[in-house]
Motif scaffolding. Sequence first.
Motif, PDB file in Angstrom:
ATOM      1  N   ASP A 154      16.408  -0.156   7.282  1.00 31.85           N
ATOM      2  CA  ASP A 154      17.512  -0.340   8.230  1.00 31.85           C
ATOM      3  C   ASP A 154      17.128   0.067   9.647  1.00 31.85           C
ATOM      4  O   ASP A 154      17.988   0.375  10.474  1.00 31.85           O
ATOM      5  N   THR A 155      15.827   0.045   9.949  1.00 31.18           N
ATOM      6  CA  THR A 155      15.352   0.515  11.254  1.00 31.18           C
ATOM      7  C   THR A 155      14.228  -0.379  11.769  1.00 31.18           C
ATOM      8  O   THR A 155      13.338  -0.777  11.011  1.00 31.18           O
ATOM      9  N   TRP A 156      14.296  -0.687  13.080  1.00 31.02           N
ATOM     10  CA  TRP A 156      13.166  -1.328  13.751  1.00 31.02           C
ATOM     11  C   TRP A 156      12.191  -0.241  14.212  1.00 31.02           C
ATOM     12  O   TRP A 156      12.610   0.749  14.820  1.00 31.02           O
ATOM     13  N   VAL A 157      10.899  -0.425  13.922  1.00 28.79           N
ATOM     14  CA  VAL A 157       9.853   0.496  14.365  1.00 28.79           C
ATOM     15  C   VAL A 157       9.063  -0.208  15.462  1.00 28.79           C
ATOM     16  O   VAL A 157       8.513  -1.293  15.249  1.00 28.79           O
ATOM     17  N   GLN A 199      13.996  10.150  22.243  1.00 33.17           N
ATOM     18  CA  GLN A 199      13.580  10.254  20.843  1.00 33.17           C
ATOM     19  C   GLN A 199      12.071  10.430  20.778  1.00 33.17           C
ATOM     20  O   GLN A 199      11.349  10.081  21.711  1.00 33.17           O
ATOM     21  N   ARG A 225      12.039   4.216  17.167  1.00 31.87           N
ATOM     22  CA  ARG A 225      12.935   3.563  16.216  1.00 31.87           C
ATOM     23  C   ARG A 225      14.292   3.226  16.843  1.00 31.87           C
ATOM     24  O   ARG A 225      14.749   3.912  17.759  1.00 31.87           O
ATOM     25  N   THR A 226      14.879   2.173  16.323  1.00 34.17           N
ATOM     26  CA  THR A 226      16.265   1.853  16.637  1.00 34.17           C
ATOM     27  C   THR A 226      16.874   1.158  15.436  1.00 34.17           C
ATOM     28  O   THR A 226      16.157   0.570  14.606  1.00 34.17           O
ATOM     29  N   ALA A 227      18.191   1.229  15.307  1.00 31.29           N
ATOM     30  CA  ALA A 227      18.872   0.703  14.132  1.00 31.29           C
ATOM     31  C   ALA A 227      18.692  -0.807  13.998  1.00 31.29           C
ATOM     32  O   ALA A 227      18.587  -1.534  14.994  1.00 31.29           O
ATOM     33  N   ALA A 228      18.670  -1.282  12.748  1.00 35.50           N
ATOM     34  CA  ALA A 228      18.432  -2.700  12.478  1.00 35.50           C
ATOM     35  C   ALA A 228      19.485  -3.593  13.107  1.00 35.50           C
ATOM     36  O   ALA A 228      19.199  -4.741  13.469  1.00 35.50           O
TER      37      ALA A 228
END
Length: 399
Positions: A154-157, A199, A225-228
């Motif tokens: 559920d996260t973009w890296v 972050q 990271r940021t949320a999907a």
Amino acid sequence: MDLSYAAEDEAFRAEIRDWLATHLRGDWARLKGVGGPGRDEEAFEERLAWNRLLAEHGWTCVGWPVEHGGRGLSLWQQVIFHEEYARAEAPYPVNHLGETLLGPTLIAFGTPEQQQRFLPGIRAVTELWAQGYSEPDAGSDLANVKTRAVLDDDTWVIDGQKVWTSNAHLSQWVFVLARTEPGSQRHHGLSFLLVPLDQPGVEVRPIEQLTGGSEFNEVFFTGARTAADLVVGEPGNGWGVAMGLLGLERGVSTVAQTVGYARELAGVVDLARRTGALDDAVLRDRLASLSVELEVIRAQALRGLSTLEGGSDSAAGGGAGSIFKLVWAGWHKRLGEVAMEVAGPAGLLARGESGYELDEWQRLYLFSRSDTIYGGSDEVQKNILAERVLGLPREPKGT
């Protein structure tokens, strides 16, 4: 095109003019003329407080629809607002990128959840935004983006580097154009992501400019990271969102530039009068030409605005945005050159205890050298007009 204003528009002009005259006094009066391109760090905390005062009185995001927290002003009322704001010499906004670029982009392309999450913070000036587009090998050639983002549950890296990121060191969020489809090329496989800056995995390095400021930055993403769900539009279709945002970049607020430019031109004329440079017939003719050109630029900008809609790409309205960028950037650069001619030998000398304190004309000259590069270089604007508006053959690419 009818450039006259209706009675209700003039009533609105009186309203905003009176409000600014009432509030831009006392301690706030010290902020007159503060900030702007090349000077975004000036009195930042004080300008932030002023912007929040504007928000309290409903004077931020004035062109946004009412349902999204704006005033829903007509096109001409938005022009009036920005022109009167500039005429009052009110301090330059601290969240220009959020209010005039990201906010309208979310209204045009974002989900209801994204709008509810981010628009109130932009309007209240409690969350500030930076733009993560340019890279060392992808400036004006934005389709060459190499910053990568991979979906991990559920996260973009995110890994990569952005550069010329205005005010990243003062912002909480950045909108990032990243490549999310491995093996994709050019404008395919890109996504428009909303990324928190505070972050682990995000490093911001200010870049010192010739003008002495450090509003630009390098930003390094190493496993950030940021949320999907913080992708605007569909994953892989970020190019269309990015182009829609760039169309907004040359929107209503840019018309107010001509008010500031008129003030700068008047200052150069006054300097020429005091130094005796105005007695030079050739220089006097150049100043007169700049004055006439500025009136034409404003009329062209207003005409172009009437053909554009929020989220339109750079070819919309017959390339109106690209034309406006070309003409104002060239004009401002020429004004800086004339200012140095008027200043004469004194314009070559920096002063102050540090040995490098610039006056307003030196800063104008140095910063205006970048006008034809940032926000899309002259060469790119000409290619847009040639290829996408006139239908000419594409420029050959090197091998």
